[in-house]
Design an enzyme around this catalytic site. Structure first.
Site, PDB file in Angstrom:
ATOM      1  N   TYR A  72     -19.050 -52.111 -42.771  1.00 17.21           N
ATOM      2  CA  TYR A  72     -18.134 -50.867 -42.660  1.00 17.21           C
ATOM      3  C   TYR A  72     -19.366 -49.840 -42.239  1.00 17.21           C
ATOM      4  CZ  TYR A  72     -15.782 -46.498 -42.978  1.00 17.21           C
ATOM      5  OH  TYR A  72     -15.184 -45.099 -42.627  1.00 17.21           O
ATOM      6  N   SER A  77     -18.113 -41.231 -40.148  1.00 15.33           N
ATOM      7  CA  SER A  77     -17.941 -41.222 -41.708  1.00 15.33           C
ATOM      8  C   SER A  77     -19.393 -40.765 -42.114  1.00 15.33           C
ATOM      9  CB  SER A  77     -17.795 -42.715 -42.130  1.00 15.33           C
ATOM     10  OG  SER A  77     -17.925 -42.555 -43.812  1.00 15.33           O
TER      11      SER A  77
HETATM   12  N1  NAP Z   1     -10.561 -41.725 -45.953  1.00 14.15           N
HETATM   13  C1  NAP Z   1     -11.767 -41.711 -46.048  1.00 14.15           C
HETATM   14  O1  NAP Z   1     -12.301 -41.647 -47.254  1.00 14.15           O
HETATM   15  C2  NAP Z   1     -12.488 -41.756 -44.770  1.00 14.15           C
HETATM   16  C3  NAP Z   1     -13.947 -41.125 -45.072  1.00 14.15           C
HETATM   17  C4  NAP Z   1     -14.645 -41.246 -43.707  1.00 14.15           C
HETATM   18  C5  NAP Z   1     -14.077 -41.648 -42.664  1.00 14.15           C
HETATM   19  N2  NAP Z   1     -12.833 -42.317 -42.643  1.00 14.15           N
HETATM   20  C6  NAP Z   1     -12.516 -42.636 -41.036  1.00 14.15           C
HETATM   21  O2  NAP Z   1     -11.471 -41.824 -40.886  1.00 14.15           O
HETATM   22  C7  NAP Z   1     -10.508 -42.604 -40.045  1.00 14.15           C
HETATM   23  C8  NAP Z   1      -9.191 -42.652 -40.242  1.00 14.15           C
HETATM   24  O3  NAP Z   1      -8.897 -43.389 -41.582  1.00 14.15           O
HETATM   25  P1  NAP Z   1      -8.093 -42.617 -42.951  1.00 14.15           P
HETATM   26  O4  NAP Z   1      -8.885 -42.273 -43.939  1.00 14.15           O
HETATM   27  O5  NAP Z   1      -7.119 -41.524 -42.195  1.00 14.15           O
HETATM   28  O6  NAP Z   1      -7.326 -43.965 -43.365  1.00 14.15           O
HETATM   29  P2  NAP Z   1      -5.716 -44.463 -43.190  1.00 14.15           P
HETATM   30  O7  NAP Z   1      -4.809 -43.610 -43.885  1.00 14.15           O
HETATM   31  O8  NAP Z   1      -5.778 -45.954 -43.729  1.00 14.15           O
HETATM   32  O9  NAP Z   1      -5.200 -44.541 -41.538  1.00 14.15           O
HETATM   33  C9  NAP Z   1      -6.069 -45.534 -40.686  1.00 14.15           C
HETATM   34  C10 NAP Z   1      -5.185 -45.462 -39.304  1.00 14.15           C
HETATM   35  O10 NAP Z   1      -5.993 -46.488 -38.557  1.00 14.15           O
HETATM   36  C11 NAP Z   1      -4.842 -47.401 -38.123  1.00 14.15           C
HETATM   37  N3  NAP Z   1      -5.510 -48.518 -37.815  1.00 14.15           N
HETATM   38  C12 NAP Z   1      -6.228 -49.598 -38.578  1.00 14.15           C
HETATM   39  N4  NAP Z   1      -6.573 -50.582 -38.002  1.00 14.15           N
HETATM   40  C13 NAP Z   1      -5.967 -50.503 -36.712  1.00 14.15           C
HETATM   41  C14 NAP Z   1      -5.919 -51.408 -35.541  1.00 14.15           C
HETATM   42  N5  NAP Z   1      -6.468 -52.603 -35.589  1.00 14.15           N
HETATM   43  N6  NAP Z   1      -5.223 -51.120 -34.464  1.00 14.15           N
HETATM   44  C15 NAP Z   1      -4.663 -49.879 -34.269  1.00 14.15           C
HETATM   45  N7  NAP Z   1      -4.690 -48.917 -35.380  1.00 14.15           N
HETATM   46  C16 NAP Z   1      -5.456 -49.320 -36.601  1.00 14.15           C
HETATM   47  C17 NAP Z   1      -3.839 -47.344 -39.268  1.00 14.15           C
HETATM   48  O11 NAP Z   1      -2.580 -47.755 -38.761  1.00 14.15           O
HETATM   49  P3  NAP Z   1      -1.982 -49.264 -38.731  1.00 14.15           P
HETATM   50  O12 NAP Z   1      -2.084 -49.519 -40.123  1.00 14.15           O
HETATM   51  O13 NAP Z   1      -0.443 -48.659 -38.510  1.00 14.15           O
HETATM   52  O14 NAP Z   1      -2.448 -49.946 -37.522  1.00 14.15           O
HETATM   53  C18 NAP Z   1      -3.827 -45.881 -39.671  1.00 14.15           C
HETATM   54  O15 NAP Z   1      -2.894 -45.380 -38.671  1.00 14.15           O
HETATM   55  C19 NAP Z   1     -11.234 -44.088 -39.966  1.00 14.15           C
HETATM   56  O16 NAP Z   1     -12.022 -44.285 -38.915  1.00 14.15           O
HETATM   57  C20 NAP Z   1     -11.889 -44.081 -41.399  1.00 14.15           C
HETATM   58  O17 NAP Z   1     -13.068 -45.022 -41.191  1.00 14.15           O
HETATM   59  C21 NAP Z   1     -12.144 -42.245 -43.744  1.00 14.15           C
END
Ligand code: NAP
Length: 286
Positions: free
Chosen positions: A150, A137
């Protein structure tokens, strides 16, 4: 035949969208996340575009789940790549987030991806090729209030990824980092839910908590989150390009915030960040 790509956190957001794009390129997939129904729906979409896929529901912090995921990838003959994408944001003041919550933040965002790497690295070394793409991130380079744990987790992931990259280059393993800024996925709603776990003296931090909630759910500039498409495109590139780069910064806001941090004097920068995140000023002594 292409080797398999493992995608963690594939039930939603970047992981789900990447799976569908990658399936069209002909790589077999192993998808994992906790929510089985959502994961199976992504699996169905992958199959509908002709992709091969194995879905394994489970928590990424669980040793047996991780082993099943890697075994499923091995069953495809080769492992082309690991996308460490599963993660969430634990909000709350550093001094208030409970021990169970901050440990969980580190387990999911740092230790689990490292354990996945420890499982695939010997296989990739034996193959003489492979790649690891870690979704970090902009918060892995800069720190914002109310997301201290985080940011710490993503800083740790970045540091480990940088060391790993030099250590495995000789084995033909590419290592990349993805650094998105705010993007419209389920991330914000998961963070809002996690905020409810914060206990302790919430009253003392009332204004901070309200400001955070407004930032994540209210009518605030940070709600202007980027569409996931650009980030997903970059992840696909990192997973498939012949010579992937080390760092990919995928959103304008994330890049802008980092450049501001490098250029502005520290005291200005802190004031800007505090204002953007609605942090209250110093309380007057009564
Ligand atoms: N969206 C943003 O603004 C943003 C910005 C910077 C970085 N990121 C990073 O991008 C990555 C993906 O996030 P996203 O934005 O796509 O968010 P998201 O839509 O909330 O997706 C997160 C995914 O991670 C899975 N997950 C969470 N905790 C888990 C666990 N304990 N075991 C297994 N799976 C788990 C969730 O699935 P389940 O709930 O089904 O387990 C979901 O598939 C993350 O690492 C996040 O930190 C996001």
């Amino acid at each position: 035949m292409n080797g398999a790509i493992i995608i963690t956190g594939a039930s939603a957001g970047f992981g789900a969208a990447t799976a569908i794009r990658i399936a069209r390129l002909g790589y077999p997939l192993v998808l994992t996340a906790r929510r089985e129904n959502e994961l199976q729906m992504v699996g169905e979409k992958v199959r509908s575009v002709g992709g091969q896929v194995t879905c394994i529901a489970g928590d990424i912090t669980d040793v047996a789940t991780r082993q099943r995921v890697v075994d499923a990838a091995k069953a495809f003959g080769r492992i082309h790549a690991l996308l460490n994408n599963a993660g969430f944001g634990q909000p709350g003041p550093v001094a208030l987030v409970g021990e169970a919550e901050y440990r969980r933040q580190m387990e999911v965002n740092v230790y689990a991806p490292v354990e996945m790497i420890r499982l695939v690295a010997p296989i990739m070394r034996y193959q003489g090729a492979g790649r690891v793409v870690n979704v970090s991130s902009a918060a892995g380079r800069m720190t914002v209030p109310m997301m201290g744990w985080y940011c710490a987790s993503k800083h740790a992931l970045e540091s480990l990824t940088e060391a790993l990259r030099s250590e495995v280059r000789a084995f033909g393993i590419h290592v990349s980092l993805i650094e998105p800024g705010p993007v419209a996925t389920e991330f914000a709603s998961a963070a809002t839910k996690a905020a409810d776990t914060v206990g302790g003296d919430r009253e003392a931090y009332k204004e901070h908590i309200e400001a955070f909630t407004a930032t994540y759910t209210g009518d605030d500039p940070l709600r202007g989150r980027a569409h996931p498409d650009a980030t997903v495109g970059v992840i696909v590139h990192a997973l498939t390009a012949r010579c992937p780069r080390f760092i990919y910064r995928t959103t304008a806001l994330g890049k802008f915030a980092l450049v501001a941090g490098w250029l502005l004097p520290r005291s200005w920068y802190e004031r800007v960040i505090a204002r953007v995140y609605g942090m209250p000023g110093r309380a007057k002594k009564s």
